[in-house]
Enzyme design. Structure first.
Site, short mmCIF file in Angstrom:
data_model
loop_
_atom_site.label_atom_id
_atom_site.label_comp_id
_atom_site.label_asym_id
_atom_site.label_seq_id
_atom_site.Cartn_x
_atom_site.Cartn_y
_atom_site.Cartn_z
N VAL A 98 7.80 4.26 12.61
CA VAL A 98 7.02 5.22 13.39
C VAL A 98 6.77 4.57 14.75
O VAL A 98 6.32 3.43 14.83
CB VAL A 98 5.68 5.54 12.70
CG1 VAL A 98 4.72 6.25 13.65
CG2 VAL A 98 5.92 6.40 11.47
N ASP A 147 -3.87 -3.76 5.11
CA ASP A 147 -4.13 -4.70 6.19
C ASP A 147 -4.36 -4.03 7.55
O ASP A 147 -4.99 -4.61 8.42
CB ASP A 147 -2.96 -5.69 6.32
CG ASP A 147 -2.76 -6.53 5.08
OD1 ASP A 147 -3.61 -6.49 4.17
OD2 ASP A 147 -1.74 -7.25 5.02
N CYS A 163 -4.70 -12.46 3.60
CA CYS A 163 -4.96 -13.54 2.64
C CYS A 163 -5.51 -14.80 3.33
O CYS A 163 -4.79 -15.79 3.54
CB CYS A 163 -3.75 -13.89 1.81
SG CYS A 163 -4.26 -14.89 0.38
N LYS A 177 -8.30 -9.11 3.83
CA LYS A 177 -7.09 -8.31 3.69
C LYS A 177 -6.14 -8.91 2.65
O LYS A 177 -5.52 -9.94 2.89
CB LYS A 177 -6.40 -8.21 5.05
CG LYS A 177 -7.24 -7.47 6.09
CD LYS A 177 -6.61 -7.49 7.44
CE LYS A 177 -7.50 -6.86 8.50
NZ LYS A 177 -7.81 -5.43 8.31
N THR A 178 -6.05 -8.27 1.48
CA THR A 178 -5.23 -8.77 0.37
C THR A 178 -4.58 -7.61 -0.39
O THR A 178 -5.01 -6.46 -0.27
CB THR A 178 -6.07 -9.56 -0.66
OG1 THR A 178 -7.00 -8.64 -1.27
CG2 THR A 178 -6.82 -10.72 -0.04
N CYS A 237 -8.95 -13.48 -3.89
CA CYS A 237 -8.06 -14.49 -3.35
C CYS A 237 -7.91 -15.62 -4.37
O CYS A 237 -8.85 -16.38 -4.59
CB CYS A 237 -8.66 -15.03 -2.04
SG CYS A 237 -7.54 -16.13 -1.20
N GLY A 242 0.82 -1.22 0.00
CA GLY A 242 0.00 0.00 0.00
C GLY A 242 0.85 1.26 0.00
O GLY A 242 0.56 2.21 -0.73
N GLN A 262 4.64 -10.70 -1.10
CA GLN A 262 4.17 -11.80 -0.24
C GLN A 262 3.25 -12.79 -0.94
O GLN A 262 3.28 -13.99 -0.62
CB GLN A 262 3.47 -11.22 1.00
CG GLN A 262 4.33 -10.29 1.84
CD GLN A 262 3.53 -9.52 2.89
OE1 GLN A 262 2.72 -10.06 3.61
NE2 GLN A 262 3.76 -8.22 2.95
N ALA A 292 -4.87 -7.40 -3.54
CA ALA A 292 -5.91 -7.04 -4.50
C ALA A 292 -6.81 -5.94 -3.92
O ALA A 292 -7.17 -4.98 -4.62
CB ALA A 292 -6.74 -8.28 -4.86
#
Ligand code: FAD
Ligand code: UQ1
Length: 448
Positions: A108, A327, A192, A335-336, A370, A44, A73, A338
């Site tokens: 951070v 994520d 995933c 959460k992917t 997925c 991201g 990943q 894609a």
């Protein structure tokens, strides 16, 4: 003094102008200041930095990312299955981040959203006008007693989820000759959600190739009550496990690994009873959470610790100059990468509009995907929205195991990732979905 107007926005076109607020971006002498700070330089973060540094120009965007290495990943499933090399999944961070952005190589450690400032692990205070948070998920192997020790000491205990253990998986599969090969799914949200079972299908195929299948019991011990969250694909996967003689144990949560005895202890989530299984191979999917540094900032996160965003605009529900992708965000989708692609397109449009004092134009529909690899050369391409309704790109039944979808996953998507997505040019497949349907339908079908 530079002043910036930020609109609080609730949905398309609705600017509640009396909620507008002003803030100063003037840094003190020892403080760096950016128009946009991106936290995290993974999938991201890298794609967001590319999109915005192209538009805003040199020196305006900073990415705060501690890792020297960027990983693709999604290919780790095929590394674990012996079908790709680990090297194909790795590139130096300096080569994937856009040249026009500043890379701050640190973590951070503190967010101060009231003062538009973050503090890094090397003590810098970085000021921002706008911030996009893409910190991914934290792997919590340490929450399962014995798991870390087993991953380090037992060659037959493996996990595709971490770069330091994914290369153990294929040797362990090849070494399995008999006994229980156990594949786990934890009692938390994970990235995933198909990956824990994809590697099981590849292992089961390899056991057959090695002539040991009749001596190995393949077990999928999942904390969930279903094999997959979307009915259409769950139905197809149940047929796959039945045909391949794989035993699925629902509501089984791994609570301990005892490598000295080669035992894995599960809690039956219905009865509360403990069940101990011996293993000849154990593939772990660890419990996961948002990273600690984010969870600590109660002003930004929801009760579960994820950065709380408006599900459609992806803007923080509390700080209008903050967005989150991927994520670590609270957007209730699977959460992917894609999902990150689609979310990235939405944030690009909405944040650009906000920077220009305009209403936010885009809504995220929860699109995620997925690719469920069921064997070498076979893949069910699950694609769906927030409601779990299939949202398929291609005008064919994607619930079938197909070679074409395997080729997409294994060869086309890695190329697209490195060459399009990380450069900010891939917003997900909605354009193709619409084109394939000649604009007649958006491809969504209700759950059957
Ligand atoms: P990440 O890409 O994980 O990036 C997060 C970044 O934040 C990291 O670089 C990290 O170093 C950094 N960070 C963490 N803490 C801090 C901090 N305190 N300060 C600064 N930076 C920080 N997705 C698919 O679409 N298809 C698939 O087939 C698929 N298969 C998968 C298989 C496996 C085995 C795995 C592990 C994942 C798979 N995924 C798949 C999921 C996909 O990789 C993730 O959803 C995606 O990478 C999420 O992007 P992200 O930017 O949110 O997080
Ligand atoms: C996708 O866009 C994507 O991000 C690049 C993935 O991660 C690797 C995916 O696994 C999938 C399936 C998509 C969706 C893309 C198409 C063409 C259906």
């Amino acid at each position: 003094m530079q002043m910036i107007r930020v609109f609080v926005q609730r949905g398309r076109g609705a600017c509640i102008s009396n909620a507008c607020r002003f803030f100063s971006t003037t840094p003190s002498a020892d403080q760096k200041s950016y128009k946009l700070v991106v936290v995290g330089g993974g999938t991201g973060g890298c794609s967001t930095a590319a999109r915005f540094s192209h538009h805003l120009g040199k020196g305006k965007v900073a990415v705060i990312e501690p890792s020297e290495t960027h990983f693709y990943q999604p290919l780790w499933t095929l590394v674990g299955g012996g079908l790709k090399t680990f090297e194909e999944t790795v590139r130096p961070t300096k080569d994937v981040l856009p040249k026009k952005c500043d890379w701050i190589k640190a973590k951070v450690v503190n967010f101060d959203p009231d003062n538009n400032t973050v503090t890094t692990s090397d003590g810098q205070k970085i000021k921002y006008d706008f911030m996009v948070v893409c910190m991914g998920m934290q792997l919590n192997f340490n929450q399962i007693p014995g798991a870390l020790e087993a991953l380090k000491s037992d060659p037959q205990v493996v996990s595709n989820y971490a770069p330091w253990t994914v290369q153990k998986t294929f040797p362990a599969i090849k070494n399995t000759r008999d006994g229980n090969a156990i594949f786990t799914f934890p009692n938390t949200p994970i990235k995933c959600a198909g990956a824990p079972q994809k590697i099981m299908y590849l292992a089961e195929e390899q056991f057959r190739k090695n002539g040991v299948r009749d001596k190995v019991t393949v077990l999928y011990n999942t904390a969930l009550g279903v094999i997959f969250g979307v009915k259409k694909y769950a139905g197809r996967l149940l047929k796959v496990v039945e045909k391949r003689n794989i035993k699925v144990n629902y509501k089984r949560n791994l609570i301990e690994v005892k490598p000295d005895k080669k035992e894995a202890v599960f809690e039956n989530l219905d009865s509360g009873e403990k069940e101990t299984y011996t293993y000849s191979m154990l593939h772990l999917t660890p419990p996961m959470s948002a990273p600690d540094e984010l969870r600590q900032c109660k002003k930004l996160v929801n009760d579960a610790g994820y950065l709380e965003v408006n599900n459609e605009t992806l803007q923080s529900t509390r700080y209008p100059n903050i967005f989150s992708i991927g994520d670590c965000s609270s957007a209730p989708t699977s959460k992917t990468a894609a999902a990150v692609a689609s979310q990235g397109g939405v944030v690009m449009k909405n944040l650009t509009a906000l920077m220009n004092g305009k209403p936010m134009p885009k809504k995220y529909d929860g699109y995620t995907s997925c690719p469920l690899i069921t064997a070498k050369g076979r893949c069910i391409l699950a694609e769906f929205d927030y409601n779990g309704n299939p949202l398929e790109t291609f005008p064919i039944d994607q619930g079938k195991e197909r070679w074409s979808m395997y080729h997409l996953k294994a060869d086309v998507l890695p190329y697209m990732y490195w060459n399009q997505m990380l450069k900010g040019h891939w917003n997900g497949p909605s354009f193709f979905r619409k084109a394939f349907r000649l604009g007649l339908s958006d491809g969504s079908t209700k759950q059957s």
